[in-house]
Design a protein around this motif. Structure first.
Motif, short mmCIF file in Angstrom:
data_model
loop_
_atom_site.label_atom_id
_atom_site.label_comp_id
_atom_site.label_asym_id
_atom_site.label_seq_id
_atom_site.Cartn_x
_atom_site.Cartn_y
_atom_site.Cartn_z
N ASP A 42 35.72 39.30 52.65
CA ASP A 42 35.85 40.99 52.39
C ASP A 42 35.55 41.39 51.05
OD1 ASP A 42 37.39 41.73 54.63
OD2 ASP A 42 39.44 41.19 53.77
N VAL A 43 34.68 40.71 50.61
CA VAL A 43 34.01 40.92 49.16
C VAL A 43 32.39 40.92 49.40
CG1 VAL A 43 33.63 39.82 46.46
CG2 VAL A 43 35.80 39.73 47.89
N ALA A 44 32.27 38.99 49.53
CA ALA A 44 31.16 38.99 49.93
C ALA A 44 31.05 38.93 51.40
CB ALA A 44 30.55 37.81 49.52
N PRO A 45 29.99 39.41 52.49
CA PRO A 45 30.31 38.99 53.73
C PRO A 45 29.15 37.65 53.54
CG PRO A 45 30.53 41.42 53.64
CD PRO A 45 30.52 41.09 52.37
N LYS A 65 28.56 40.49 44.54
CA LYS A 65 29.28 40.86 45.18
C LYS A 65 30.89 40.82 44.41
CE LYS A 65 26.78 41.32 48.16
NZ LYS A 65 26.29 42.94 48.44
N PRO A 66 31.29 41.90 44.26
CA PRO A 66 32.56 41.81 43.23
C PRO A 66 33.83 42.00 43.79
CG PRO A 66 31.97 44.45 42.60
CD PRO A 66 30.88 43.29 44.24
N PHE A 67 35.17 41.37 43.21
CA PHE A 67 36.86 41.46 44.03
C PHE A 67 37.21 42.80 43.00
CE2 PHE A 67 36.04 37.11 44.41
CZ PHE A 67 37.20 36.43 45.58
N ARG A 68 37.83 44.11 43.81
CA ARG A 68 38.79 44.16 42.69
C ARG A 68 40.00 43.91 41.54
NH1 ARG A 68 42.14 47.81 46.87
NH2 ARG A 68 42.31 49.51 45.61
N SER A 69 39.50 44.76 40.24
CA SER A 69 40.45 44.06 39.20
C SER A 69 41.62 44.30 39.61
CB SER A 69 39.70 45.03 38.20
OG SER A 69 40.73 44.61 37.19
N GLY A 70 42.44 43.71 39.86
CA GLY A 70 43.84 43.00 40.20
C GLY A 70 44.54 42.49 40.77
N LEU A 112 40.73 42.27 46.88
CA LEU A 112 42.03 41.61 45.98
C LEU A 112 42.32 40.07 45.97
CD1 LEU A 112 43.85 45.06 45.82
CD2 LEU A 112 42.96 44.42 44.18
N LEU A 113 42.33 39.57 44.90
CA LEU A 113 42.79 38.13 44.96
C LEU A 113 44.62 38.33 45.20
CD1 LEU A 113 42.29 35.19 44.91
CD2 LEU A 113 42.99 35.76 42.06
N ASP A 157 35.15 43.51 32.32
CA ASP A 157 34.03 44.09 33.24
C ASP A 157 34.76 43.13 35.41
OD1 ASP A 157 31.78 45.06 34.85
OD2 ASP A 157 30.30 43.96 32.82
N ASP A 158 33.71 43.37 35.82
CA ASP A 158 33.84 42.49 36.88
C ASP A 158 34.31 41.90 37.38
OD1 ASP A 158 32.90 45.65 37.80
OD2 ASP A 158 31.30 44.68 38.21
N VAL A 159 34.63 40.62 37.81
CA VAL A 159 34.77 39.23 38.56
C VAL A 159 34.84 39.41 39.74
CG1 VAL A 159 36.63 38.05 39.56
CG2 VAL A 159 37.41 38.81 37.77
N ALA A 160 33.34 38.09 39.59
CA ALA A 160 31.81 38.80 41.28
C ALA A 160 32.11 37.26 41.52
CB ALA A 160 30.79 39.61 40.84
N VAL A 161 31.42 36.53 42.81
CA VAL A 161 30.51 36.14 43.51
C VAL A 161 29.69 36.62 43.99
CG1 VAL A 161 32.56 34.62 44.39
CG2 VAL A 161 31.38 36.45 45.65
N PRO A 162 28.27 35.66 43.22
CA PRO A 162 26.67 35.72 44.01
C PRO A 162 26.83 35.65 45.41
CG PRO A 162 26.49 34.49 42.94
CD PRO A 162 27.94 34.35 42.36
N ALA A 163 26.16 36.83 46.44
CA ALA A 163 25.86 36.78 47.48
C ALA A 163 25.48 35.63 48.07
CB ALA A 163 24.75 38.34 48.05
N GLN A 164 24.77 34.64 47.14
CA GLN A 164 24.12 33.06 48.30
C GLN A 164 25.74 32.30 47.73
OE1 GLN A 164 22.00 33.48 50.56
NE2 GLN A 164 22.39 35.88 50.25
#
Length: 428
Positions: free
Chosen positions: A314-317, A81-86, A295-296, A196-203
């Protein structure tokens, strides 16, 4: 008691480096045995479930441009699940949106006219992106280094953008606000963030080590097993059990490795530390407008308790485990750098008080879930830091980000490189 095992390799530590080493060995038919003192794999990369929420142990993200992660992880299975870049930057009691126009081209004009930094600063950011992408990762780390702060000044960035963007953003990455981290690590991180993306896994972030552990057989991982010391090719557990193998891998920090080997303690390695405080809001809370979600949120006022804030749901429900009966709540992660010790109740109250200026008095209704104070979150990496040898003797190896630079990529890289050394030795 000495126990001979079928595995020719024992790995002490089932963090990301140890797991990576074991997976690469498994690919060529070598079943290494992982010995881990904790009750789960992952080391610092862990996720807990608390009151129906997934809480990463400290705010952690995956930079999907990491070459080692791309090489080994199954991104699709992680459901990233990606954050927006910024970022959203707190300025004069309001929010300034500072986006990466390379990933969101429509934001180019908004970014260029943003009050964060001068037009020249934005052009220098573009120049820094080009510079970091023109060299290999190896070349970035081989070039002469200074501190991040000195590098930014030399590059021509104004104090305004350093204080309003670079310090809060990369201070959160390095876990230190003085920006004394090595400039070549800044360039590496800058390259990864913009590629590329900044993300967290769904779990949760713990899904990453769990994915690697799932590629091993159950009998390859021994949890809750404390290693007392190492004697030659034997690993002696605190139960008195002795395990023997042809090759030993230390996937632990330098101090632990010295203790296990009965060697003098190394010069104390310094660590950057962080504190992460989690809150849950009442159901249905909307803290930022739709156009500013994912966004962070950065606070340039580093004397505050709130340094960086992320609205995780908001990023990973899926960070909220709903039971089908209640409306999902909002999960908030607040990061604070620089605290040597933590009074949890006092810090929680201070954070809430500060956040009332951001979100109103409803903050006082937020539920405090847990506070993680992590004194050894990342090894410090200043100018002149040297990468350590991975082979210590014909049968003894070490891996982990403490041997290279402080990142998930380094942990995985050194784990892979040690596996390759062992494989090459067996083939020679």
């Amino acid at each position: 008691m000495s126990l001979s095992i079928d595995s020719p390799v024992i790995i002490v530590g089932a963090g990301m480096a140890g797991l990576t080493c074991a997976v690469y060995l498994k690919q060529v038919g070598i079943d290494a045995l992982l010995i881990e003192a904790a009750d789960h794999v992952g080391g610092r990369v862990r996720t807990d479930v608390v009151d129906g929420f997934r809480l990463d142990r400290g705010f952690q993200i995956l930079l999907t441009a990491y070459p080692e992660a791309q090489r080994l992880l199954n991104y699709s299975a992680l459901e990233l699940k990606p954050f927006r870049s910024g970022a959203l930057i707190r300025s004069n009691n309001d929010w300034v949106t500072f986006l990466n126009p390379f990933q969101e081209p429509s934001s180019a004009f908004q970014t260029l006219t943003s009050p964060i930094g001068t037009l020249g600063d934005k052009l220098r950011i573009a120049g820094l992106i080009r510079q970091t992408q023109s060299q290999s990762i190896g070349e970035l780390f081989q070039q002469p280094a200074t501190t991040t702060l000195e590098f930014l000044h030399q590059f021509g960035f104004t104090p305004q953008i350093i204080d309003q963007f670079f310090r809060p953003f990369f201070g959160g990455v390095f876990l230190e606000d003085a920006l004394v981290t090595s400039s070549n690590f800044l360039e590496f991180c800058f390259r990864m963030f913009f590629l590329d993306d900044v993300a967290v896994p769904a779990q949760g972030i713990g899904a990453i080590p769990d994915q690697l552990a799932a590629r091993l057989s159950n009998d390859q991982i021994r949890l809750k097993s404390v290693v007392k010391h190492i004697d030659g090719n034997q690993v002696i557990l605190d139960t008195g059990e002795a395990l023997t193998a042809n090759s030993l891998v230390l996937a632990v920090d330098a101090a632990q490795a010295a203790r296990l080997l009965g060697r003098p303690a190394p010069i104390a390695q310094s660590f950057n530390h962080t504190t992460c405080t989690y809150f849950a809001t009442p159901a249905g809370a909307e803290l930022v407008p739709t156009g500013k979600k994912r966004l962070l949120m950065l606070n340039p006022q580093r004397s505050s308790a709130v340094h960086n804030l992320a609205i995780m749901t908001d990023v990973a429900p899926s960070y909220v485990l709903t039971d089908g009966r209640h409306e999902p709540q909002t999960l908030i992660s607040v990061s604070t750098q620089g605290l040597e010790t933590v009074n949890e109740a006092s810090l929680t109250d201070r954070i809430k008080q500060e956040l009332t200026n951001w979100f109103g008095n409803e903050v006082h209704k937020w539920q405090h879930l847990r506070t993680y104070h992590i004194p050894q979150a990342l090894p410090s990496y200043g100018p002149g830091s040297t990468h350590q040898p991975l082979q210590l003797s014909p049968t003894l190896y070490q891996c982990g980000d403490q041997t290279a630079y402080p990142s998930l990529n380094a942990a995985m890289q050194t784990g892979r490189e040690v596996a390759q050394l062992i494989i090459s030795h067996r083939l020679s």
